[in-house]
Design a protein around this motif. Structure first.
Motif, short mmCIF file in Angstrom:
data_model
loop_
_atom_site.label_atom_id
_atom_site.label_comp_id
_atom_site.label_asym_id
_atom_site.label_seq_id
_atom_site.Cartn_x
_atom_site.Cartn_y
_atom_site.Cartn_z
N ASP A 117 28.29 -35.35 9.08
CA ASP A 117 29.31 -34.75 9.92
C ASP A 117 29.15 -33.24 9.81
O ASP A 117 29.47 -32.64 8.79
CB ASP A 117 30.71 -35.19 9.44
N PHE A 118 28.63 -32.68 10.85
CA PHE A 118 28.39 -31.24 10.84
C PHE A 118 29.39 -30.50 11.74
O PHE A 118 29.11 -29.41 12.23
CB PHE A 118 26.95 -30.93 11.31
N SER A 119 30.55 -31.10 11.93
CA SER A 119 31.50 -30.50 12.87
C SER A 119 32.13 -29.22 12.33
O SER A 119 32.46 -28.33 13.09
CB SER A 119 32.57 -31.52 13.24
N THR A 120 32.31 -29.12 11.03
CA THR A 120 32.85 -27.89 10.45
C THR A 120 32.02 -27.51 9.24
O THR A 120 31.21 -28.32 8.75
CB THR A 120 34.31 -28.07 9.98
N SER A 121 32.25 -26.30 8.75
CA SER A 121 31.46 -25.87 7.59
C SER A 121 31.79 -26.72 6.36
O SER A 121 30.92 -27.02 5.54
CB SER A 121 31.73 -24.40 7.29
N ILE A 122 33.06 -27.12 6.25
CA ILE A 122 33.45 -27.92 5.07
C ILE A 122 32.82 -29.31 5.14
O ILE A 122 32.27 -29.79 4.15
CB ILE A 122 34.99 -28.02 4.99
N THR A 123 32.88 -29.93 6.30
CA THR A 123 32.27 -31.26 6.40
C THR A 123 30.76 -31.18 6.23
O THR A 123 30.15 -32.08 5.65
CB THR A 123 32.59 -31.93 7.75
N THR A 124 30.17 -30.08 6.69
CA THR A 124 28.73 -29.91 6.51
C THR A 124 28.41 -29.81 5.02
O THR A 124 27.48 -30.46 4.53
CB THR A 124 28.26 -28.62 7.23
N THR A 125 29.22 -29.02 4.31
CA THR A 125 29.01 -28.88 2.87
C THR A 125 29.15 -30.23 2.17
O THR A 125 28.30 -30.60 1.35
CB THR A 125 30.04 -27.89 2.28
N PHE A 126 30.20 -30.94 2.51
CA PHE A 126 30.40 -32.24 1.88
C PHE A 126 29.28 -33.22 2.24
O PHE A 126 28.86 -34.02 1.41
CB PHE A 126 31.76 -32.83 2.28
N THR A 127 28.82 -33.15 3.48
CA THR A 127 27.73 -34.04 3.89
C THR A 127 26.49 -33.77 3.05
O THR A 127 25.87 -34.69 2.52
CB THR A 127 27.41 -33.82 5.39
N ILE A 128 26.15 -32.48 2.91
CA ILE A 128 24.94 -32.14 2.15
C ILE A 128 25.12 -32.50 0.67
O ILE A 128 24.22 -33.07 0.05
CB ILE A 128 24.61 -30.64 2.34
N LEU A 129 26.31 -32.21 0.14
CA LEU A 129 26.58 -32.59 -1.26
C LEU A 129 26.46 -34.09 -1.45
O LEU A 129 25.92 -34.57 -2.45
CB LEU A 129 27.98 -32.12 -1.67
N ALA A 130 26.98 -34.84 -0.48
CA ALA A 130 26.91 -36.31 -0.58
C ALA A 130 25.47 -36.78 -0.59
O ALA A 130 25.10 -37.70 -1.33
CB ALA A 130 27.67 -36.95 0.57
N TRP A 131 24.62 -36.15 0.21
CA TRP A 131 23.20 -36.52 0.22
C TRP A 131 22.56 -36.21 -1.13
O TRP A 131 21.78 -37.01 -1.64
CB TRP A 131 22.46 -35.75 1.31
N ILE A 132 22.87 -35.02 -1.64
CA ILE A 132 22.27 -34.63 -2.93
C ILE A 132 22.70 -35.62 -4.02
O ILE A 132 21.87 -36.11 -4.80
CB ILE A 132 22.69 -33.19 -3.31
N VAL A 133 23.99 -35.93 -4.03
CA VAL A 133 24.50 -36.86 -5.06
C VAL A 133 23.86 -38.24 -4.88
O VAL A 133 23.48 -38.88 -5.86
CB VAL A 133 26.04 -36.93 -5.00
N LEU A 134 23.72 -38.67 -3.64
CA LEU A 134 23.09 -39.97 -3.39
C LEU A 134 21.64 -39.96 -3.89
O LEU A 134 21.17 -40.92 -4.50
CB LEU A 134 23.15 -40.32 -1.90
N GLY A 135 20.96 -38.86 -3.62
CA GLY A 135 19.57 -38.73 -4.09
C GLY A 135 19.50 -38.79 -5.60
O GLY A 135 18.65 -39.49 -6.17
N LEU A 136 20.42 -38.06 -6.25
CA LEU A 136 20.46 -38.08 -7.72
C LEU A 136 20.76 -39.48 -8.23
O LEU A 136 20.18 -39.94 -9.21
CB LEU A 136 21.53 -37.11 -8.23
N PHE A 137 21.68 -40.14 -7.55
CA PHE A 137 22.08 -41.49 -7.94
C PHE A 137 20.87 -42.44 -7.89
O PHE A 137 20.60 -43.17 -8.85
CB PHE A 137 23.19 -41.97 -6.99
N ILE A 138 20.16 -42.39 -6.77
CA ILE A 138 19.01 -43.29 -6.62
C ILE A 138 17.94 -42.95 -7.66
O ILE A 138 17.39 -43.83 -8.32
CB ILE A 138 18.44 -43.21 -5.18
N ALA A 139 17.69 -41.65 -7.80
CA ALA A 139 16.67 -41.23 -8.78
C ALA A 139 17.08 -41.65 -10.19
O ALA A 139 16.25 -42.13 -10.97
CB ALA A 139 16.47 -39.72 -8.70
N ALA A 140 18.37 -41.47 -10.50
CA ALA A 140 18.84 -41.79 -11.85
C ALA A 140 18.62 -43.26 -12.17
O ALA A 140 18.17 -43.61 -13.26
CB ALA A 140 20.32 -41.44 -11.96
#
Lengths: 180, 349
Positions: free
Chosen positions: B219-242
């Motif tokens: 969700d890139f509709s606002t800067s906050i949702t964009t930040t949360f979207t990117i953070l969610a991807w990073i966390v998901l990546g870390l989760f899978i890697a972990a």
């Protein structure tokens, strides 16, 4: 032509929203943003054949509002006797809402999720809301006034405290055991 | 497969199914016309049922688009496992975050807190090892790694401790934000910051997939949702890697696991060691998915419950010495006979 239009418009309007309507009232909460409005509505026999024949509408814009309607009771003929209605509203866009029901009504916007936002209750003007408005002509009604409803919740402090105490004691015991 | 592990897998799958589809089982059948006829009426979110708030801007939990995100009924969000959408949640962080924002009176929360504490007191952190759907997903990733013969990566203890601090930090930030946006002066930020941890939690992106629902992954509709979207991807990546490279590394920083871990040393489920029987083979430390070594290092009899232990009982299972490591419930022995023990137990007993 003008007369024809003047004749047709009310008919078309009637066809579009030919159902009965109930006005609902609620107080806008102090919170900013979206919230849910919920309440129970009673319908006359055979008035609302099923769920899809009930809808919530903005009184001014005549726009249908997405609603979640759960039937609570039915009349013997199967029509809806009472239903719980939930719909979203916004404190910045204060509007008036009405409930339409009847054979000619067709609900198109619905949702099934339970409320995850704050919910306020609506009332139907004229409906009995307090015991002062209740007339009991026959029989006996027993009312028990419980002045200590809070105790229903606060007594849980005891098991919480007891469980935490036990956990702490057992944790200390385990730590003692593990010390080399 | 070892017997305890097999039992655990069965329980995990059962709990996953229960958490994902349980809401449908207990759902009132007359809830809507679509659900009147069948026990499992619709595995997909009903069309047009999302974005009910029609926010032009908002958090990724309340998108302006039409992607389903918040449905109270599983399979969308197992964290909210509750057929009626009430206050009790499978995820305790969700429970606290939400009610801090709503400023729910403590007295209404007490029954749920009591239930949570009771379960933790009885079972400790067994939730993580036996029930958690994210843990189950992670175990599946670990299974894939094993099948692909990729060696497990072992992380040093300091790294794991730092992960725990990170988890506590995230939890503190999430609860602080939830508290602040619950104040009337900051209520206007609720649409952006409601359930802040949930917005980056990997469960939000993974669990809907079990129910064949596409999560709101961008969700890139606002800067906050964009930040949360990117953070969610990073966390998901870390989760899978972990999970893929290091077994249960993620569980060291999971806020829910951390809350559960406070009860582990005092829990009813006790892991006992009889050190005289220990031959220091190291199987237990090697098998521990959390990388714990206390059961190996302890040189005296007693309980070796540790905060990070997820009670998977792998150590008990792999121990080749009968009676060396055992599991008890409030001191009463649970007889894990040969049926539940590994093959090694028969060889060296």
């Amino acid at each position: 032509m003008k007369k024809l239009l003047l004749f047709l418009i009310p008919i078309l309007y009637g066809l579009a929203y030919g159902g009965e309507q109930i006005q609902i009232e609620f107080e806008y909460p102090s919170i900013t943003g979206d919230f849910y409005v919920a309440g129970t509505v009673f319908f006359p026999p055979a008035a609302a054949p099923d769920l899809k024949k009930i809808l919530v509408m903005d009184k001014d814009t005549r726009e249908e509002i997405p609603s979640k309607i759960v039937v609570q009771d039915n009349w013997p003929d199967g029509s809806v006797l009472s239903a719980e209605i939930v719909f979203p509203a916004n404190s910045q866009k204060k509007g008036k809402y009405i409930i339409f029901y009847g054979d000619d009504v067709e609900r198109k916007k619905s949702f099934v999720e339970a409320a995850v936002l704050p919910t306020v209750s609506f009332i139907v003007p004229g409906a009995g809301t307090t015991v002062e408005n209740m007339d009991v002509s026959v029989g006996q009604i027993n009312v028990r006034v419980d002045r200590s409803t809070n105790i229903r919740y606060w007594w849980y402090i005891l098991p919480v405290f007891f469980l935490i105490l036990l956990t702490v004691l057992r944790t200390l015991r385990t730590i003692r055991m593990q010390k080399l | 497969m070892k017997k305890i592990t097999m039992t655990r897998r069965i329980v995990q799958v059962f709990c996953l199914i229960l958490l994902v589809y349980g809401g449908y089982i207990f759902k009132e059948w007359k809830q809507s016309p679509e659900t009147e006829q069948s026990l499992f009426p619709a595995l997909k979110a009903p069309a047009g049922s999302i974005s009910i708030t029609k926010l032009e801007k908002g958090s990724i939990l309340w998108p302006s688009g039409a992607t389903p995100v918040i449905e109270n009924y599983p399979p969308s969000l197992v964290c909210r496992f509750n057929p009626k959408g009430g206050m009790f949640k499978a995820c305790i962080l969700h429970f606290f975050s939400e009610n801090l924002t709503w400023q729910t009176q403590l007295k209404y929360l007490l029954p749920y807190i009591t239930l949570f504490i009771l379960l933790c007191f009885l079972l400790g952190r067994m939730w993580c090892g036996w029930v958690c759907p994210i843990g189950t997903t992670g175990d599946f990733l670990t299974f894939l790694r094993r099948k692909m013969n990729i060696p497990v990566k072992r992380f040093p203890q300091n790294f794991r401790i730092n992960l725990s601090f990170t988890g506590y930090g995230l939890m503190a930030i999430a609860l602080t934000i939830s508290t602040i946006i619950g104040m009337p002066n900051f209520a206007r930020y609720q649409c952006y910051w409601f359930l802040p941890y949930c917005q980056i939690c990997p469960a939000r992106l993974i669990c809907p997939l079990f129910g064949l629902i596409k999560p709101n992954w961008k969700d890139f509709s606002t800067s906050i949702t964009t930040t949360f979207t990117i953070l969610a991807w990073i966390v998901l990546g870390l989760f899978i890697a972990a999970f893929y490279f290091g077994r249960r590394v993620w569980c060291h920083m999971c806020p829910v696991g951390l809350i559960n871990s406070w009860f582990n040393k005092g829990a009813g489920v006790e892991l006992h060691k009889k050190s005289i029987k220990c031959i220091k083979c190291g199987y237990c430390a090697d098998a521990c998915p959390m990388g714990l070594t206390k059961m190996y290092e302890m040189d005296k009899d007693g309980i070796y419950n540790q905060n990070s232990c997820i009670m998977c009982l792998r150590c008990v299972e792999v121990c080749p010495r009968k009676g060396c490591l055992s599991v008890k419930f409030f001191g009463k022995g649970i007889k894990i006979k040969d049926f539940f023990r590994g093959k090694n137990a028969k060889k060296i007993s």
